[in-house]
Each structure stands twice: as structure tokens, then as C-alpha cells.
Write a protein that holds these residues in place. Structure first.
Motif, PDB file in Angstrom:
ATOM      1  N   ALA A  74       0.818  -1.212   0.000  1.00 21.66           N
ATOM      2  CA  ALA A  74       0.000   0.000   0.000  1.00 21.66           C
ATOM      3  C   ALA A  74       0.853   1.264   0.000  1.00 21.66           C
ATOM      4  O   ALA A  74       0.446   2.293  -0.559  1.00 21.66           O
ATOM      5  CB  ALA A  74      -0.940  -0.006   1.205  1.00 21.66           C
ATOM      6  N   PHE A  75       2.032   1.175   0.628  1.00 19.87           N
ATOM      7  CA  PHE A  75       2.871   2.362   0.750  1.00 19.87           C
ATOM      8  C   PHE A  75       4.243   2.154   0.107  1.00 19.87           C
ATOM      9  O   PHE A  75       5.248   2.705   0.562  1.00 19.87           O
ATOM     10  CB  PHE A  75       3.010   2.754   2.230  1.00 19.87           C
ATOM     11  N   ALA A  76       4.257   1.405  -0.966  1.00 23.50           N
ATOM     12  CA  ALA A  76       5.523   1.158  -1.662  1.00 23.50           C
ATOM     13  C   ALA A  76       6.212   2.450  -2.119  1.00 23.50           C
ATOM     14  O   ALA A  76       7.431   2.596  -1.940  1.00 23.50           O
ATOM     15  CB  ALA A  76       5.292   0.218  -2.844  1.00 23.50           C
ATOM     16  N   PRO A  77       5.489   3.432  -2.699  1.00 26.82           N
ATOM     17  CA  PRO A  77       6.172   4.667  -3.113  1.00 26.82           C
ATOM     18  C   PRO A  77       6.774   5.425  -1.930  1.00 26.82           C
ATOM     19  O   PRO A  77       7.893   5.950  -2.024  1.00 26.82           O
ATOM     20  CB  PRO A  77       5.069   5.481  -3.793  1.00 26.82           C
ATOM     21  N   LEU A 115       7.719   4.174   1.011  1.00 28.79           N
ATOM     22  CA  LEU A 115       8.862   3.439   1.561  1.00 28.79           C
ATOM     23  C   LEU A 115      10.090   3.602   0.665  1.00 28.79           C
ATOM     24  O   LEU A 115      11.223   3.671   1.164  1.00 28.79           O
ATOM     25  CB  LEU A 115       8.495   1.962   1.716  1.00 28.79           C
ATOM     26  N   GLU A 116       9.871   3.705  -0.630  1.00 30.32           N
ATOM     27  CA  GLU A 116      11.004   3.935  -1.526  1.00 30.32           C
ATOM     28  C   GLU A 116      11.606   5.319  -1.286  1.00 30.32           C
ATOM     29  O   GLU A 116      12.836   5.478  -1.293  1.00 30.32           O
ATOM     30  CB  GLU A 116      10.551   3.789  -2.981  1.00 30.32           C
ATOM     31  N   ARG A 117      10.752   6.320  -1.074  1.00 31.53           N
ATOM     32  CA  ARG A 117      11.254   7.669  -0.792  1.00 31.53           C
ATOM     33  C   ARG A 117      12.027   7.725   0.512  1.00 31.53           C
ATOM     34  O   ARG A 117      12.882   8.591   0.689  1.00 31.53           O
ATOM     35  CB  ARG A 117      10.085   8.662  -0.765  1.00 31.53           C
ATOM     36  N   LEU A 118      11.739   6.815   1.409  1.00 30.83           N
ATOM     37  CA  LEU A 118      12.419   6.806   2.706  1.00 30.83           C
ATOM     38  C   LEU A 118      13.802   6.162   2.647  1.00 30.83           C
ATOM     39  O   LEU A 118      14.538   6.179   3.639  1.00 30.83           O
ATOM     40  CB  LEU A 118      11.560   6.081   3.746  1.00 30.83           C
ATOM     41  N   ARG A 119      14.167   5.586   1.511  1.00 31.40           N
ATOM     42  CA  ARG A 119      15.473   4.921   1.424  1.00 31.40           C
ATOM     43  C   ARG A 119      16.617   5.900   1.674  1.00 31.40           C
ATOM     44  O   ARG A 119      17.634   5.531   2.272  1.00 31.40           O
ATOM     45  CB  ARG A 119      15.638   4.253   0.062  1.00 31.40           C
ATOM     46  N   SER A 120      16.461   7.137   1.221  1.00 31.21           N
ATOM     47  CA  SER A 120      17.536   8.112   1.457  1.00 31.21           C
ATOM     48  C   SER A 120      17.663   8.431   2.946  1.00 31.21           C
ATOM     49  O   SER A 120      18.776   8.652   3.449  1.00 31.21           O
ATOM     50  CB  SER A 120      17.265   9.400   0.669  1.00 31.21           C
ATOM     51  N   PHE A 121      16.531   8.431   3.672  1.00 35.16           N
ATOM     52  CA  PHE A 121      16.579   8.619   5.118  1.00 35.16           C
ATOM     53  C   PHE A 121      17.334   7.460   5.769  1.00 35.16           C
ATOM     54  O   PHE A 121      18.108   7.661   6.721  1.00 35.16           O
ATOM     55  CB  PHE A 121      15.164   8.691   5.696  1.00 35.16           C
ATOM     56  N   GLU A 122      17.078   6.255   5.267  1.00 38.43           N
ATOM     57  CA  GLU A 122      17.782   5.088   5.803  1.00 38.43           C
ATOM     58  C   GLU A 122      19.273   5.166   5.485  1.00 38.43           C
ATOM     59  O   GLU A 122      20.116   4.880   6.349  1.00 38.43           O
ATOM     60  CB  GLU A 122      17.182   3.808   5.226  1.00 38.43           C
ATOM     61  N   ASP A 123      19.624   5.561   4.271  1.00 40.19           N
ATOM     62  CA  ASP A 123      21.031   5.676   3.886  1.00 40.19           C
ATOM     63  C   ASP A 123      21.777   6.670   4.777  1.00 40.19           C
ATOM     64  O   ASP A 123      22.972   6.500   5.053  1.00 40.19           O
ATOM     65  CB  ASP A 123      21.152   6.113   2.423  1.00 40.19           C
ATOM     66  N   ASP A 124      21.061   7.694   5.244  1.00 36.54           N
ATOM     67  CA  ASP A 124      21.678   8.707   6.103  1.00 36.54           C
ATOM     68  C   ASP A 124      21.613   8.351   7.585  1.00 36.54           C
ATOM     69  O   ASP A 124      22.000   9.156   8.443  1.00 36.54           O
ATOM     70  CB  ASP A 124      21.003  10.062   5.888  1.00 36.54           C
ATOM     71  N   VAL A 175       6.599  12.378   4.414  1.00 33.70           N
ATOM     72  CA  VAL A 175       6.595  11.431   3.301  1.00 33.70           C
ATOM     73  C   VAL A 175       5.218  10.793   3.139  1.00 33.70           C
ATOM     74  O   VAL A 175       4.805  10.440   2.027  1.00 33.70           O
ATOM     75  CB  VAL A 175       7.693  10.362   3.516  1.00 33.70           C
ATOM     76  N   PHE A 176       4.471  10.655   4.232  1.00 36.32           N
ATOM     77  CA  PHE A 176       3.162   9.984   4.185  1.00 36.32           C
ATOM     78  C   PHE A 176       2.000  10.976   4.016  1.00 36.32           C
ATOM     79  O   PHE A 176       0.840  10.559   4.030  1.00 36.32           O
ATOM     80  CB  PHE A 176       2.962   9.164   5.460  1.00 36.32           C
ATOM     81  N   ASP A 177       2.286  12.255   3.863  1.00 34.46           N
ATOM     82  CA  ASP A 177       1.252  13.279   3.738  1.00 34.46           C
ATOM     83  C   ASP A 177       0.908  13.448   2.259  1.00 34.46           C
ATOM     84  O   ASP A 177       1.685  13.984   1.484  1.00 34.46           O
ATOM     85  CB  ASP A 177       1.778  14.598   4.330  1.00 34.46           C
ATOM     86  N   ARG A 178      -0.283  13.018   1.871  1.00 33.84           N
ATOM     87  CA  ARG A 178      -0.640  13.064   0.449  1.00 33.84           C
ATOM     88  C   ARG A 178      -1.076  14.449  -0.009  1.00 33.84           C
ATOM     89  O   ARG A 178      -1.261  14.683  -1.205  1.00 33.84           O
ATOM     90  CB  ARG A 178      -1.744  12.050   0.145  1.00 33.84           C
ATOM     91  N   TYR A 179      -1.238  15.402   0.927  1.00 34.67           N
ATOM     92  CA  TYR A 179      -1.702  16.736   0.555  1.00 34.67           C
ATOM     93  C   TYR A 179      -0.569  17.721   0.283  1.00 34.67           C
ATOM     94  O   TYR A 179      -0.813  18.806  -0.247  1.00 34.67           O
ATOM     95  CB  TYR A 179      -2.578  17.327   1.675  1.00 34.67           C
ATOM     96  N   LEU A 180       0.647  17.391   0.646  1.00 40.60           N
ATOM     97  CA  LEU A 180       1.714  18.389   0.597  1.00 40.60           C
ATOM     98  C   LEU A 180       1.953  18.945  -0.793  1.00 40.60           C
ATOM     99  O   LEU A 180       2.307  20.119  -0.948  1.00 40.60           O
ATOM    100  CB  LEU A 180       3.013  17.803   1.152  1.00 40.60           C
TER     101      LEU A 180
END
Length: 461
Positions: free
Chosen positions: A404-407, A409-418, A444-449
């Protein structure tokens, strides 16, 4: 490496700093609609499924004797105390209007007066307002509930503090901002140390359960050395919790901020140095970094709630009462009832007209969609408990989280790398280095931004 060294990574803070919501609600207030039907509010209040939920009451008292130049709150600056009594009378009528919407046998386990300056009211006006509240709602006993009030030490003698305790308040939040005389002059808030110390001593003498203090960094003329002195002085007074907010300079929105010379504000580099000193000094002194701007002693309810994973956020910030429906009273106040947010008229005359006409003063709001509810819970868990357990959301919402939140979680990879988060197949956990950037992670989870101008929000760092 100390906790402060792990928490404070200047390179990452500078890289991730952006404008973003504080998530006292999701969806955030810009999504509230003027077309919101107050009937939605009444239906949410009457929902029989809410009968086992406690109530939280928020009262907005907008009056201030003197305006602080940094302030972005909804306020009315006046020295005419005669404005208070008509407002209190309207609040008492609003209490009756709101009570008619609810099962008032539902216990009130949380109550808060904010402002403005609640202590602008006279002792008799405070007593009148609290008496009306007790007449229409079922307030729990002192040891079962949190009854808090924001206090301006310039407006509160020891007699006032004792009076508040007799009325039932058991928690205080004191506005201080900075002890440095030059800073106080620049922000139009002259408040000698002795004034603050007197209020805190008076509160302890009558057994207030918790004392919190608000400070602000990023104000005119602040330096690391000067604010270090403020922190050291404050620690001598040993508050139970501290909120150390970053000043948001938005003169295009808040005209009074134009009274301050922008050339006297700390530079972005100086602001980071101030933040670093705050984290170092308070964690060295034994305070737990709760998140965002908040620090608390390990014995304080905020720290204990976070350890139990029951911490919550509402329109007053971090809260220990996640289960409550929140009823807002007064001009501009916001409530949350079930899946509905509702805000009163911001303008004092418009608020008065509604109450005088015998109707709720609700001017706008929103009913949450299923997606809103899911994302609200995700953002709350990140902001408050610093983790997401995917199985909890799968059980509650019937989803497969990673699909459901694949996009996201992918955007969070840079947070994980850091090194800001750890991201596994069944859990997301905010690492120590990521706690100061928790707003960025939640965003990252806010769809309105993508649909709104981020400049209306403060900087995340």
C-alpha cells in the motif's frame, strides 16, 4: 559519543531542513473547508460508538495586555479588562450549546486553557467559567485527570496561582522565552527572572502536579552564550518539562513581527548552533528528548507515555490522552470529534455573532476519509512513538503495508542511507539521529503536501 552528539548532526539537519507541518492534526488546517457542515460535527458527537471515549476540553482566551512581537497566535491585544466579561459570558453559553451535542456523562479527563493569556481574566471570571464547565460536563477528580493552563508570569501573582489550584487546575505551562534583558526588550516581553521564579515557587507550594516552561530560540540578539545562560538559569528552577520552540519569522503573515529588525535575528548557522546547545544542555541535565521541541524529565507523564507507546498529538502539542475527543471553545479553537475536525470563527465579532444567535460558532472543518484516517495514524505513530509496526496497521485496516505504501517506503530509502531510520520488512524505526527530523519523515506519508504552498509552514529545523 554522547546522546547529544548522536541527536545533533549539523550536516543532516542543514540538508533536510524544509518548510513543513507540525502535525497537530492530519489532515492539517489548510485542508479544512469553509463548506464544512456543522451537522457533520453533531453526528460525530452523537455517535454511540464514542460513549466509552473520554472528553478533552480546550478553551481559547485570546486577550493579551501587551503584544509580544514574535507571537503568531490568534490574540487580541488590549489593556481594557472590560472585554473579558462578555467573552466569558459567551463561553458559558457555548458550553451549554456544545454539551447539548454530547453524552455529558462521558468523563472529562483533560482540560486546557490557552491563549492569548488566560490569566488576563479576573479571579471571579475564572471561577465563573470553571463553574459553568462543571455544571455541564463530568470532570474527573484531581488525581485522575490533567487540568492545565497557560500562565504568563507577568499576569500571575502567588494568589492567582493558589486560586487556579483551588479551581481544579493541576498543571501549569509558563511562557518565558528568554531571560536575557536585551532579547526581552527586542521582543517586547519584559519579564525579570524573579517574576518567573516566584510563580514556579507558588505553584510548588500548592502542589501543582507538573510545571512546564516555554522557551524560544532564533529571537533577536540571541547568541549561544546568551541562551546558554538562559538554559542554565532555567535548569536551576527545574521544570518538569520544557518546550524550546524555533522562532518562525513570517512577517508577511504576522504583522507584529515587523517590529523586530530582521538584521538582529540569528543566521541559519547560528540557529543550528543554538539548537545544538539546547540539545546538549538539556540532555546532559537528564531531560528526555520527546521529539520536535519537547524535553521532559523521565518521571514526567510525557516521557512515561512515550515509553508506553501511548503518546499522542493534538492542537496543544504532545498529549498523554490519545483516546479523547477534543471539544474546542472560544474564537479560533479547533476540536476533533471522531473523524471530524471543526474550527470556530477566528474573528472575535464573528464568533460573538454566532453565539449570540444561539448557534455553534463552527466556521470550517473536515470529515476524514478512510485514507485520511490511515495516514493520520501513521503520522501520529511516527511523531509520537518514533516507529511503525506494519502488522498493527495491517490488522486495523486490512492492508498489506509494504504494498500500500511502496512509493513512500522507496522515498524513505535516502533517510535510511543517512542513518535517520531503520527500515525492515515489518517495521520502520526512527533512529536517534532522525528524531530531530521526525517531521520530515512524517511528511513522506502526507498526500496533501503537493497541493499546497509550504511557505505557510515553519521550518522543520
Amino acid at each position: 559519543m554522547s546522546l547529544a552528539d548522536t541527536l545533533f548532526r549539523p550536516d543532516l539537519l542543514a540538508r533536510y531542513s524544509a518548510n513543513g507541518p507540525r502535525y497537530t492534526s492530519y489532515p492539517t488546517a489548510p485542508q479544512f473547508r469553509d463548506s464544512f457542515d456543522p451537522a457533520d460535527y453533531r453526528r460525530a458527537a452523537a455517535d454511540p460508538g464514542a460513549a466509552s471515549t473520554d472528553l478533552s476540553l480546550y478553551f481559547h482566551i485570546p486577550f493579551c495586555d501587551t503584544v509580544c512581537f514574535y507571537c503568531g497566535c490568534n490574540k487580541v491585544a488590549t489593556k481594557n479588562r472590560a472585554h473579558a466579561q462578555p467573552y466569558v459570558e459567551r463561553l458559558t453559553r457555548e458550553i451549554a450549546l456544545q454539551a447539548a451535542c454530547f453524552d455529558t456523562q462521558r468523563p472529562v479527563s483533560q482540560l486546557h486553557w490557552g491563549g492569548g493569556t488566560p490569566t488576563f481574566l479576573s479571579h471571579d471570571e475564572m471561577a465563573e467559567l470553571m463553574a459553568a464547565t462543571r455544571q455541564h460536563f463530568t470532570l474527573l477528580s484531581d488525581h485522575e485527570a490533567e487540568y492545565s493552563i497557560e500562565v504568563d508570569p507577568r499576569e500571575a501573582s502567588p494568589d492567582t496561582i493558589a486560586h487556579l489550584r483551588r479551581l481544579g487546575f493541576n498543571r501549569l505551562s509558563l511562557g518565558v522565552q528568554d531571560f536575557d534583558p536585551r532579547v526581552q526588550q527586542a521582543i517586547n516581553r519584559i519579564q525579570p527572572f524573579e517574576m518567573t521564579a516566584s510563580v514556579m515557587q507558588a505553584a510548588r507550594a500548592v502542589d501543582f502536579h507538573s510545571i512546564g516552561v516555554d522557551l524560544i530560540y532564533g529571537l533577536p540578539h540571541q547568541t549561544v552564550a546568551s541562551f546558554s545562560r538562559t538554559l542554565d538559569t532555567m535548569l536551576e528552577l527545574a521544570p518538569d518539562r520544557l518546550s524550546v520552540f524555533a522562532y518562525a519569522h513570517m512577517p508577511q503573515l504576522f504583522k507584529m513581527q515587523r517590529q523586530m529588525d530582521p538584521a538582529t535575528l540569528p543566521s541559519p548557522t547560528e540557529r543550528l548552533a543554538l539548537l545544538q546547545r539546547i540539545v546538549e544542555r538539556l540532555t546532559e541535565a537528564g531531560y528526555v528528548y520527546i521529539g520536535m521541541d519537547h524535553f521532559a524529565l523521565p518521571t514526567d507523564e510525557l516521557a512515561r507515555a512515550q515509553a508506553r507507546r501511548t503518546l499522542h498529538r493534538n492542537f496543544q502539542g504532545y498529549s498523554t490522552r490519545a483516546e479523547c475527543d477534543l471539544i474546542g471553545f472560544g474564537a479560533s479553537s479547533i476540536g476533533k470529534v471522531g473523524d471530524v475536525y471543526a474550527q470556530n470563527e477566528k474573528d472575535l465579532p464573528a464568533y460573538a455573532d454566532a453565539i449570540d444567535a444561539g448557534r455553534l460558532a463552527i466556521a470550517r472543518g473536515i470529515r476524514l476519509t478512510a485514507d485520511d484516517r490511515l495516514r493520520r495514524d501513521i503520522i501520529t505513530q511516527i511523531m509520537c512513538n518514533l516507529e511503525l509496526r506494519f502488522d498493527e496497521f495491517e490488522a486495523a485496516y486490512g492492508i498489506h503495508f509494504t504494498e500500500a505504501f511502496a512509493p513512500e517506503l522507496e522515498r524513505l530509502r535516502s533517510f535510511e542511507d543517512d542513518g535517520l531510520i531503520s527500515l525492515g520488512t515489518r517495521k520502520l524505526e526512527v533512529q536517534t539521529a532522525g528524531r530531530m527530523l521526525v517531521r520530515n519523515i512524517a511528511m513522506v506519508f502526507d498526500r496533501y503536501l503537493g497541493q499546497q504552498t509550504l511557505e505557510r509552514f515553519s521550518r522543520t529545523v
